[in-house]
Design an enzyme around this catalytic site. Structure first.
Site, PDB file in Angstrom:
ATOM      1  CB  CYS A  17     -10.945 -53.758   2.474  1.00 17.89           C
ATOM      2  SG  CYS A  17     -11.066 -54.884   3.883  1.00 17.89           S
TER       3      CYS A  17
ATOM      4  N   GLY B 284     -25.375 -53.388  -1.357  1.00 20.22           N
ATOM      5  CA  GLY B 284     -25.692 -52.997   0.009  1.00 20.22           C
ATOM      6  C   GLY B 284     -27.074 -53.409   0.456  1.00 20.22           C
TER       7      GLY B 284
ATOM      8  CB  ILE C   4     -13.128 -61.146   6.867  1.00 24.03           C
ATOM      9  CG1 ILE C   4     -14.629 -61.363   7.092  1.00 24.03           C
ATOM     10  CG2 ILE C   4     -12.443 -62.421   6.385  1.00 24.03           C
ATOM     11  CD1 ILE C   4     -15.019 -62.363   8.119  1.00 24.03           C
ATOM     12  N   GLY C   5     -10.744 -59.115   7.236  1.00 25.22           N
ATOM     13  CA  GLY C   5      -9.368 -58.700   6.962  1.00 25.22           C
ATOM     14  C   GLY C   5      -8.793 -59.311   5.695  1.00 25.22           C
ATOM     15  CG  LEU C   6      -9.029 -57.559   2.277  1.00 25.93           C
ATOM     16  CD1 LEU C   6      -8.083 -56.664   1.473  1.00 25.93           C
ATOM     17  CD2 LEU C   6     -10.306 -57.785   1.498  1.00 25.93           C
TER      18      LEU C   6
END
Lengths: 301, 244
Positions: free
Chosen positions: A128, A242, A69-71
């Site tokens: 991330c 997780g 997603i890339g934050l």
């Protein structure tokens, strides 16, 4: 009966939604009873607005999901002005997750949030796998990590968690840095660097080639990491994360010592399920005739 | 802003198969009552961890506590759906996404393949000026499931008009609602280049959740940087706002 206390902050129960898997935090407010949860973590906030990575950003793998997603988020200004006023009215504890490209950005983000909000708990995202700068890179070098954590700790007395990348080999040194910096808990773990290939297209499945693997596939590995960390630091609180897909998975993490358990990918598939986990956990404890405190770390001591 | 969604078990009460296409009728009282034309549902056949994610399907029709899907068999979930027996139950999330605005019965509807689903729902609920549907070829019984007055186009000309549904648009129509494969949408964009504002398309996308929390689906904005979320900003967009 399910209450968890971390320093002076009380959580109604150990069930929390993980950052990046519960939108801005209010999308499901009209559909489900948010007050059932121990807390929610809205999508990680960065200083500037981020459009996120190109698509495709998701690929499903056996029992798992890889995301890049890339934050994507609207940035801190919009969070404080638009999102927080809505979140403040929700009947649930808000935990803010932040990520910076530099140490200074982390410090600035936290200063703004401490000044502009009443949020009691901050999750420092040091893990991330999907951004060019910052994120995971701060966790690579223990000295850099310690420096960052100390500067963040200086900003506020409020509760601070460090969310680390998964590592089955070098995690102890990093957690030691978290403990010695005066943080209140460590979050184990973020997603696992992973990739996948589309054989028809003869290309990577994700536009950015790789991303972070989540879902049931990762649970045994993340469980192992929590176990190892709790053995090394029995008194230091761990927030586990997780692959949880059932109350049994929640119990697994608690038995190896987790204080709180974050629920992530399951929210995409069964958004209703996280809201029933606290009651299911109570039923489990009743059946075992044990308290939450009695089963926490049962396998560690 | 939040929309109310629910998780509901649906029982398959009827299935009709036409080659690689099928119509699946589920008893799904709550979602069927709430869903509007253009909206979609997420479907998970088995409560298992593999395949992990649910899959999005636009609603073909809904009435009286019953909901219908029109599906093309392409992957694991659709193959499982085709193999489902009546009486079996599966999990739905819905209703999801935005709906077609009721633009009355003069609207032009244009659909290709499984993309005809949301347009059929509109046609049957609100009516239509023209309803063009495109399929590769004639399939026995398939065209009987659509409302009277539908304009059928087959690629090979084996039934109805020959070619693609967009071949039969002038470009000057009023409001157009469309859904179909990418090449069809691209050709629609060309045809309607002077009228993109009034051209609304329902987009298909791989989705992680279907209700705006995973940030996994997106379509580029036409006029500015960034993406719209297909599931929660859409799936229906004016063509003037998106770039495909």
């Amino acid at each position: 009966m399910l209450k968890v206390k971390l320093r002076d902050v009380e959580f109604k129960n150990p069930i929390i939604t993980a950052a990046g898997t519960f939108g801005k935090g209010y999308e499901l407010a009209d559909s489900f009873d948010l007050s059932k949860l121990g807390g929610i973590i809205p999508k990680t906030i960065t200083l500037k607005k981020r459009a996120g990575n190109p698509f495709p950003r998701l690929v499903e793998t056996p029992c798992g999901l890889i995301n890049s997603i890339g934050l994507e988020n609207d940035g801190i200004e919009s969070f404080v002005k638009n999102t927080y006023p809505v979140l403040k009215r929700l009947p649930v504890k808000i935990i803010a997750s932040i990520s910076g490209e530099t140490i200074e950005e982390y410090v600035e983000l936290l200063k703004i949030l401490v000044l502009e909000t009443d949020i009691e708990v901050f999750e420092i995202n040091l893990s991330c796998p999907n951004v060019e700068k910052g994120g995971e890179e701060f966790s690579q070098d223990v000295e850099v990590l310690t420096d960052l954590l100390l500067k963040i700790r200086d900003v506020t007395e409020r509760l601070l968690w460090a969310k680390l990348p998964p590592d089955v080999y070098g995690i102890i040194d990093r957690v030691r840095a978290v403990v010695s910096s005066g943080f209140d808990a460590v979050v184990l773990s973020n997603t696992y660097r992973a990739t996948y290939v589309d054989v028809d297209k003869m290309s990577y499945s994700l536009a950015k080639e790789h991303g972070g693997l989540s879902g049931p596939a990762i649970l045994p590995v993340s469980l192992y990491i929590v176990k190892e960390v709790k053995k090394a630091f029995p008194d230091f609180p761990v927030v586990a994360s997780g692959g949880v897909f059932s109350v049994e998975d929640v119990v697994r993490y608690i038995l190896v010592g987790a204080h709180l358990v974050e629920i992530g990918t399951m929210n995409f598939v069964k958004p209703e399920k996280v809201f029933t986990l606290p009651d299911e956990l109570a039923t489990y404890l009743h059946r075992k005739k044990k308290s939450l405190g009695e089963i926490r770390g049962y396998l560690i001591s | 802003m939040p929309r109310k969604i629910r998780s509901e078990r649906g029982e398959l009460i009827k299935k009709r198969i036409f080659g690689e296409f099928g119509v699946f009728t589920f008893a799904l009282p709550k979602i069927a009552e709430e869903v509007m034309p253009g909206q979609f549902v997420m479907l998970k056949i088995k409560d298992e961890k593999d395949p992990l994610l649910a899959r999005p399907f636009s609603v073909f029709y809904a009435e009286d506590k019953v909901l219908e899907l029109f599906v093309k068999r392409v992957g694991r979930t659709t193959t499982e759906l085709f193999a489902l027996n009546t009486g079996e139950r599966v999990n739905f999330l819905g209703p999801l996404g935005n709906a077609f605005k009721n633009a009355g019965s003069s609207v032009v509807l244009i659909g290709g393949g499984s993309g005809v689903a949301p347009l059929n729902f509109y046609a049957r609920k609100y009516g239509f000026g023209r309803f063009l549907i495109g399929f590769p070829s004639y399939l026995e019984g398939l065209f009987d499931i659509f409302p009277d007055g539908v304009d059928i186009v087959t690629e090979d000309g084996s039934f109805g008009k020959k070619g693609y549904p967009t071949d039969y648009l002038s470009g000057d129509e009023g409001i157009v609602y469309a859904c179909g494969p990418l090449p069809m949408l691209r050709s629609l964009e060309k045809k309607r280049s002077k009228n993109l504002e009034n051209t609304y398309v329902s987009l298909e996308s791989m989705m992680g959740c279907g209700f705006g929390i995973c940030a996994g689906c997106g379509v580029k904005k036409r006029k500015e940087e960034g993406y719209f979320r297909v599931c929660s900003d859409g799936p229906i967009f004016s063509f003037s706002r998106i770039a495909i």
